[in-house]
Design a protein around this motif. Structure first.
Motif, PDB file in Angstrom:
ATOM      1  N   UNK A 184     -13.544 -51.889 -20.664  1.00 41.39           N
ATOM      2  CA  UNK A 184     -12.202 -52.442 -20.837  1.00 41.39           C
ATOM      3  C   UNK A 184     -11.204 -51.341 -21.183  1.00 41.39           C
ATOM      4  N   UNK A 185      -9.978 -51.510 -20.730  1.00 39.81           N
ATOM      5  CA  UNK A 185      -8.929 -50.565 -21.089  1.00 39.81           C
ATOM      6  C   UNK A 185      -7.589 -51.274 -21.126  1.00 39.81           C
ATOM      7  N   UNK A 186      -6.698 -50.703 -21.907  1.00 38.33           N
ATOM      8  CA  UNK A 186      -5.330 -51.194 -22.012  1.00 38.33           C
ATOM      9  C   UNK A 186      -4.441 -50.220 -21.284  1.00 38.33           C
ATOM     10  N   UNK A 187      -3.369 -50.707 -20.732  1.00 36.31           N
ATOM     11  CA  UNK A 187      -2.457 -49.861 -19.987  1.00 36.31           C
ATOM     12  C   UNK A 187      -1.029 -50.177 -20.405  1.00 36.31           C
ATOM     13  N   UNK A 188      -0.304 -49.128 -20.773  1.00 35.30           N
ATOM     14  CA  UNK A 188       1.113 -49.262 -21.116  1.00 35.30           C
ATOM     15  C   UNK A 188       1.940 -48.511 -20.084  1.00 35.30           C
ATOM     16  N   UNK A 189       3.063 -49.084 -19.709  1.00 34.75           N
ATOM     17  CA  UNK A 189       4.006 -48.421 -18.825  1.00 34.75           C
ATOM     18  C   UNK A 189       5.190 -47.936 -19.636  1.00 34.75           C
ATOM     19  N   UNK A 190       5.656 -46.724 -19.352  1.00 33.79           N
ATOM     20  CA  UNK A 190       6.792 -46.142 -20.069  1.00 33.79           C
ATOM     21  C   UNK A 190       7.847 -45.727 -19.053  1.00 33.79           C
ATOM     22  N   UNK A 191       9.091 -46.102 -19.339  1.00 37.08           N
ATOM     23  CA  UNK A 191      10.227 -45.629 -18.550  1.00 37.08           C
ATOM     24  C   UNK A 191      10.925 -44.546 -19.348  1.00 37.08           C
ATOM     25  N   UNK A 192      11.041 -43.351 -18.745  1.00 39.75           N
ATOM     26  CA  UNK A 192      11.692 -42.219 -19.392  1.00 39.75           C
ATOM     27  C   UNK A 192      12.016 -41.172 -18.336  1.00 39.75           C
ATOM     28  N   UNK A 193      13.072 -40.403 -18.588  1.00 37.16           N
ATOM     29  CA  UNK A 193      13.434 -39.336 -17.660  1.00 37.16           C
ATOM     30  C   UNK A 193      12.907 -37.977 -18.122  1.00 37.16           C
ATOM     31  N   UNK A 194      12.187 -37.935 -19.227  1.00 39.61           N
ATOM     32  CA  UNK A 194      11.656 -36.679 -19.765  1.00 39.61           C
ATOM     33  C   UNK A 194      10.545 -36.135 -18.869  1.00 39.61           C
TER      34      UNK A 194
ATOM     35  N   UNK B  10       2.137 -43.568 -17.720  1.00 36.00           N
ATOM     36  CA  UNK B  10       1.121 -44.556 -18.064  1.00 36.00           C
ATOM     37  C   UNK B  10       0.341 -44.044 -19.263  1.00 36.00           C
ATOM     38  N   UNK B  11       0.077 -44.937 -20.194  1.00 36.65           N
ATOM     39  CA  UNK B  11      -0.831 -44.626 -21.293  1.00 36.65           C
ATOM     40  C   UNK B  11      -2.038 -45.534 -21.118  1.00 36.65           C
ATOM     41  N   UNK B  12      -3.193 -44.902 -20.972  1.00 33.06           N
ATOM     42  CA  UNK B  12      -4.444 -45.645 -20.820  1.00 33.06           C
ATOM     43  C   UNK B  12      -5.219 -45.530 -22.121  1.00 33.06           C
ATOM     44  N   UNK B  13      -5.564 -46.676 -22.688  1.00 29.83           N
ATOM     45  CA  UNK B  13      -6.326 -46.743 -23.936  1.00 29.83           C
ATOM     46  C   UNK B  13      -7.677 -47.364 -23.602  1.00 29.83           C
ATOM     47  N   UNK B  14      -8.724 -46.595 -23.770  1.00 32.91           N
ATOM     48  CA  UNK B  14     -10.057 -47.067 -23.402  1.00 32.91           C
ATOM     49  C   UNK B  14     -10.662 -47.888 -24.535  1.00 32.91           C
ATOM     50  N   UNK B  15     -10.125 -49.085 -24.692  1.00 35.69           N
ATOM     51  CA  UNK B  15     -10.562 -49.969 -25.768  1.00 35.69           C
ATOM     52  C   UNK B  15     -10.200 -51.393 -25.399  1.00 35.69           C
ATOM     53  N   UNK B  16     -10.891 -52.335 -25.984  1.00 39.89           N
ATOM     54  CA  UNK B  16     -10.588 -53.748 -25.787  1.00 39.89           C
ATOM     55  C   UNK B  16      -9.317 -54.106 -26.553  1.00 39.89           C
ATOM     56  N   UNK B  17      -8.516 -54.984 -25.998  1.00 45.77           N
ATOM     57  CA  UNK B  17      -7.227 -55.353 -26.588  1.00 45.77           C
ATOM     58  C   UNK B  17      -7.371 -55.945 -27.984  1.00 45.77           C
TER      59      UNK B  17
END
Length: 162
Positions: free
Chosen positions: A15-25, A117-124
């Protein structure tokens, strides 16, 4: 969790969690800002996430953090990269086109507007995701942060960083 059968072995998808980030950096700047605001230590991996397609090869920078408190590995990867065409075609003119053309490409095509993208290899259920989202939203260069449903991604092989 789906089970895949390979030569009579049953493998369970991690299982993994995925976060999306909007940034111009820039990627290195985003890793620095996340390290500063979240008090973590993202470090650039030696190898980028290389996507080798028929027309081009794209290199996506990957940053890794080992979260010892939550016993989890966290990855930060840019969702956009510039790729170089593999073959150079003649333009049909008097001179050969010797400079390779750059193409802007995306790692996860289903989420083209996401910059990182931030991928977190853990259950939510076992990771403080809301706390991380709140901390990421405090970074001035971050426009928005939101969870991404991993089932909406067709090719999750691009998210295997090891």
């Amino acid at each position: 969790m789906g089970a895949h059968s390979i030569l009579e072995w049953d493998m369970e998808e991690e299982p993994f969690l995925l976060l999306g980030i909007h940034s111009t950096a820039e990627p290195y700047r985003m890793a620095f800002l996340i390290n500063k605001y979240l008090n973590v230590s993202f470090k650039r991996e030696v190898r980028d996430q290389d996507i080798n397609l028929q027309e081009y090869i794209a290199h996506f920078p990957v940053y890794r953090h080992e979260d010892l408190v939550n016993n989890v590995t966290v990855f930060l990867v840019a969702n956009h990269s510039k790729a170089m065409h593999k073959s150079i075609a003649s333009s049909g003119g008097l001179f050969l086109d010797t400079e390779p053309a750059e193409v802007k490409t995306t790692l996860i095509k289903e989420h083209r507007k996401v910059d990182y993208l931030i991928k977190i290899e853990k259950d939510v259920a076992h990771y403080p995701l809301q706390k991380m989202r709140n901390q990421l939203n405090e970074i001035p260069q971050v426009i928005s942060v939101y969870p991404i449903d991993s089932l909406s991604i067709r090719n999750t092989d691009y998210l295997i960083f090891e």
